[in-house]
Design an enzyme around this catalytic site. Structure first.
Site, PDB file in Angstrom:
ATOM      1  N   TYR A 156       0.838  -1.199   0.000  1.00 36.55           N
ATOM      2  CA  TYR A 156       0.000   0.000   0.000  1.00 36.55           C
ATOM      3  C   TYR A 156       0.874   1.249   0.000  1.00 36.55           C
ATOM      4  CZ  TYR A 156      -3.470   3.373   1.754  1.00 36.55           C
ATOM      5  OH  TYR A 156      -4.296   4.460   1.909  1.00 36.55           O
ATOM      6  N   THR A 191     -13.501   5.675   7.444  1.00 33.98           N
ATOM      7  CA  THR A 191     -14.134   5.137   6.240  1.00 33.98           C
ATOM      8  C   THR A 191     -14.360   3.641   6.431  1.00 33.98           C
ATOM      9  OG1 THR A 191     -12.023   4.579   5.199  1.00 33.98           O
ATOM     10  CG2 THR A 191     -12.887   6.813   4.813  1.00 33.98           C
TER      11      THR A 191
END
Length: 252
Positions: A156, A191
């Site tokens: 990532y 989120t």
């Protein structure tokens, strides 16, 4: 084709999280919005919420790792609304949150394909439309993991550092053609993706959260405010910037 004098935005990963929050913020200004996502249910729900605010929206199902599907979402946006003026290049996944050597090759490839290859494909097909129209504004989603090293997110982090390089290099290439391209680098934000990561890796997440000076997570709406400013602002001299929004995490 809609007859509208409004600007048009494409938002990838628009079915939830930062994408949905930004769509709703832009809708308040009457922007036409194409929502791109792999989830029909979530994407259509975002469109419904956009239309509740009085703006026009369409959902286009697309896998951002498929170049032909990326081209199609750009083409459909242009055929529906007439142009692409803003692009929130946002689709991404966090990966499994494991030490690098505990990842499978398939897990590494998936993160690289969605977060970096998918972002590059979007830029490849959006940029010509913007140049044709005399300019446009793009915001790429990086991360604090694109600015500093972080445990258990190597793949990532590689993609988000890559997004920083892409943003700066494209600004250097296309600023003289009316293209404004910046990136946001959110820290831990409430989120669905972050919630899932937190549930899978509570110890890692607790350690990261303790280092945020404001001692809280960010809210999607706070990031949406920043993204909307960069997309819609008359501050056109902001170009090639990477703006952290992380409660002070990268300041220490």
């Amino acid at each position: 084709m809609y007859m509208s004098t409004s600007k048009t935005a494409i938002i990838t990963g628009g079915g939830g999280g930062l994408g949905r929050a930004t769509a709703l913020k832009l809708a308040e200004s009457g922007v036409n919005i194409s929502i791109i996502d792999v989830s029909e249910e979530q994407g259509n729900e975002t469109v419904r919420l956009i239309e509740e605010k009085g703006a026009k929206g369409i959902f286009i199902k697309a896998d951002v790792t498929n170049a032909e599907e990326v081209k199609q979402y750009v083409d459909k946006t242009v055929s529906t609304f007439g142009s692409v003026d803003m692009f929130f290049n946002n689709a991404g996944i966090s990966g499994p949150g494991k030490k690098f050597l505990d990842n499978s090759i398939e897990q590494i490839d998936l993160v690289l394909d969605i977060n970096l290859r998918g972002a590059l494909y979007g830029l490849y097909y959006v940029l010509p439309e913007m140049i044709k129209n005399g300019g446009g504004s793009i915001v790429n989603t990086s991360s604090t993991a694109g600015l500093v090293g972080q445990d258990s997110v190597v793949s990532y982090s590689a993609t988000k550092h890559g997004i920083v390089g892409v943003t700066k290099s494209l600004a250097a290439e296309y600023a003289n053609q009316g293209i404004q391209i910046n990136a946001v680098a959110p820290g831990s934000t409430e989120t669905p993706m972050v919630k899932q990561y937190r549930e899978m890796n509570p110890d890692v997440f607790k350690a990261v959260s303790a280092t945020i000076p404001q001692r809280r997570l960010g809210q999607p709406e706070e990031v949406a405010e920043l993204v909307s400013f960069l997309l819609m602002s008359e501050a056109k001299y902001i170009n090639g910037a990477v703006v952290p929004i992380d409660g002070g995490f990268t300041a220490i």
